[in-house]
Enzyme design. Structure first.
Site, short mmCIF file in Angstrom:
data_model
loop_
_atom_site.label_atom_id
_atom_site.label_comp_id
_atom_site.label_asym_id
_atom_site.label_seq_id
_atom_site.Cartn_x
_atom_site.Cartn_y
_atom_site.Cartn_z
CG HIS A 184 -2.22 -0.73 0.93
ND1 HIS A 184 -3.17 -0.23 0.05
CD2 HIS A 184 -2.68 -1.92 1.35
CE1 HIS A 184 -4.19 -1.08 -0.01
NE2 HIS A 184 -3.91 -2.12 0.75
CG ASP B 100 -2.85 1.34 3.93
OD1 ASP B 100 -2.80 2.43 3.32
OD2 ASP B 100 -1.90 0.93 4.62
CG HIS C 178 10.86 -0.05 -26.72
ND1 HIS C 178 11.83 -0.59 -25.92
CD2 HIS C 178 9.90 0.45 -25.88
CE1 HIS C 178 11.48 -0.45 -24.64
NE2 HIS C 178 10.33 0.18 -24.60
CE1 TYR D 32 -8.18 5.71 -14.40
CE2 TYR D 32 -6.81 6.77 -12.74
CZ TYR D 32 -7.37 5.63 -13.28
OH TYR D 32 -7.15 4.41 -12.69
CD GLU E 119 -0.53 3.67 12.00
OE1 GLU E 119 -0.64 2.62 11.34
OE2 GLU E 119 -0.21 3.69 13.22
#
Length: 435
Positions: A132, A137, A279, A337, A413
């Site tokens: 993560h 998470d 490439h 997106y 946290e």
């Protein structure tokens, strides 16, 4: 006289709304603080057991069991592994959606923490680590906390809350559909119809205790692209016998850099045109027949996105034609997106909520970023607000904090409770303002 009564009634209604909203938010804040250890424990468990996009089965099961235990109506298997919870308040009102993404990344963790990921799996045919490394998470854990807070006060809520736990924000596996685009296609914003959607993203380079936001285009659109240049092969000693696709590609790459510098109004928005891989050929003395280039386009408005696509196609094909070669352009190849666009009216309306939650001095107007987010697919359909939550330890230099998508990505946290409070308070204030 009638006008006076109407005015007085409006004032009384506003006062009643403010008082009710303040009472509910105080209750939510207190409950959020009591859940801090629980939210952190959820996050650590999910962090230790990460899953890639469209494979978040363990995470989905954890979420579904939690929501069901709260008495929330749960639907699983949405857009492959997504979970949607529906909480009907005790009083009629609008529908607010809250979203958290669940997927991890193919990154080997290097952070020295007790709950570091040791997981390995196969990704695009290669064995990879799973981590993560973007904070999803923490998003899941915080939204699980929000669900517990709001479920405990559902009889006081004027409306309905839809909890969207989304897979594959980082993109689905090759050849598969997924993410927010598929969730929208499968009707996640309907039945009941969503009136507004809120989401947040933890940020490893924003200090804990702070919230950042931006009205309008806040994250860029993203299109991957492929340019295939075809010429004529020849011996490297006789280049006049060739139409050298390597030389043509070099001219195209140089010309593409003029799009941002000469076609974009840089006083309004930024954009990015990047060739990330090229490439062609396999030997020093052979001019190849073909060169393939892959890259990405980023824009902060729909109009600029259309312009970038048009100019890339025009420059690539015309440059190749001028040099006797041909070029084909694919945009997008696999990924698109839209711009993550925060509805300006909704943002202005909810800004006081963010300021009262975090403290006015801790709510920062941020610059737009050229990273992309598929939260944008929801915002194409309903008004949305996507904010950024501080996850960097206090006092750390943002320039030295490990960035997202890296093996050293780290989150403090202690910022999670503010995230829980913010999502709860945005929901409460929006529902109360519409009753």
């Amino acid at each position: 006289m009638k006008r006076t009564y109407t005015f007085l009634f409006s004032l009384l209604s506003l006062a009643a709304y403010s008082q009710t909203s303040a009472t509910l938010k105080a209750e939510a804040d207190k409950k959020a603080e009591s859940l801090e250890k629980k939210v952190i424990a959820w996050r650590r468990d999910i962090h230790e057991h990460p899953e890639l996009g469209n494979h978040e089965t363990r995470t989905a099961e954890l979420i579904a069991k939690h929501l069901q235990a709260l008495g929330i109506t749960v639907k699983t298997g949405v857009a492959k592994t997504g979970v949607v919870g529906l909480l009907k308040g005790g009083k009629p009102g609008p529908v607010v959606a809250l979203r958290a993404d669940m997927d991890a990344l193919p990154v080997i963790e290097r952070v020295n923490i007790p709950f570091a990921s040791k997981v390995k799996t196969t990704y695009n045919g290669n064995e990879v680590g799973v981590m993560h490394a973007c904070g999803h998470d923490s998003h899941v854990a915080m939204l699980m906390g929000v669900a517990e807070v709001l479920a405990g006060m559902k009889n006081q809520l004027h409306g309905t809350v839809k909890f969207i736990f989304q897979p594959a924000e980082e993109g689905p596996p090759q050849g598969e559909e997924g993410g927010a685009e598929l969730m929208v296609k499968e009707g996640v914003l309907e039945n009941p119809k969503v009136d507004a959607i809120f989401g947040l993203h933890i940020n490893s380079q924003t200090e804990v205790g702070k919230i950042a936001y931006r009205p309008g285009g806040t994250m860029a659109s993203s299109n991957d692209m492929r340019i295939t240049v075809k010429g004529r092969s020849a011996h490297g000693a006789y280049p006049w016998s060739s139409i050298d696709p390597i030389v043509v590609s070099a001219q195209i790459i140089n010309a593409l850099q003029t799009i941002v510098s000469r076609n974009l109004n840089v006083t309004e928005n930024g954009a990015v045109v990047t060739i990330g891989s090229i490439h062609g050929g396999n030997r020093s003395n052979i001019i190849p027949e073909q060169v393939v280039m892959d890259g990405t386009l980023r824009a902060l408005s729909t109009e600029d996105e259309k312009m970038l696509i048009s100019r890339v196609k025009e420059i690539a094909t015309k440059t190749a034609e001028a040099m006797g070669a041909t070029a084909t352009v694919q945009i997008p190849v696999t990924t698109h997106y839209p711009v993550t666009y925060n509805d300006p009216a909704l943002t202005a309306k909810m800004l006081p909520t963010l300021q009262s939650t975090a403290g006015k001095e801790n709510v920062l107007l941020r610059q737009a970023v050229t990273g992309a987010e598929d939260f944008s697919f929801y915002e194409q359909k309903v008004p949305g607000l996507f904010i950024f939550l501080g996850g960097m330890p206090k006092g750390q230099d943002p320039a030295k904090a490990p960035s997202h998508h890296t093996p050293d990505f780290y989150i403090d946290e202690s910022g999670f409770t503010l995230g829980v409070k913010a999502l709860c308070n945005l929901t409460i204030d929006y529902l109360e303002s519409k009753k």
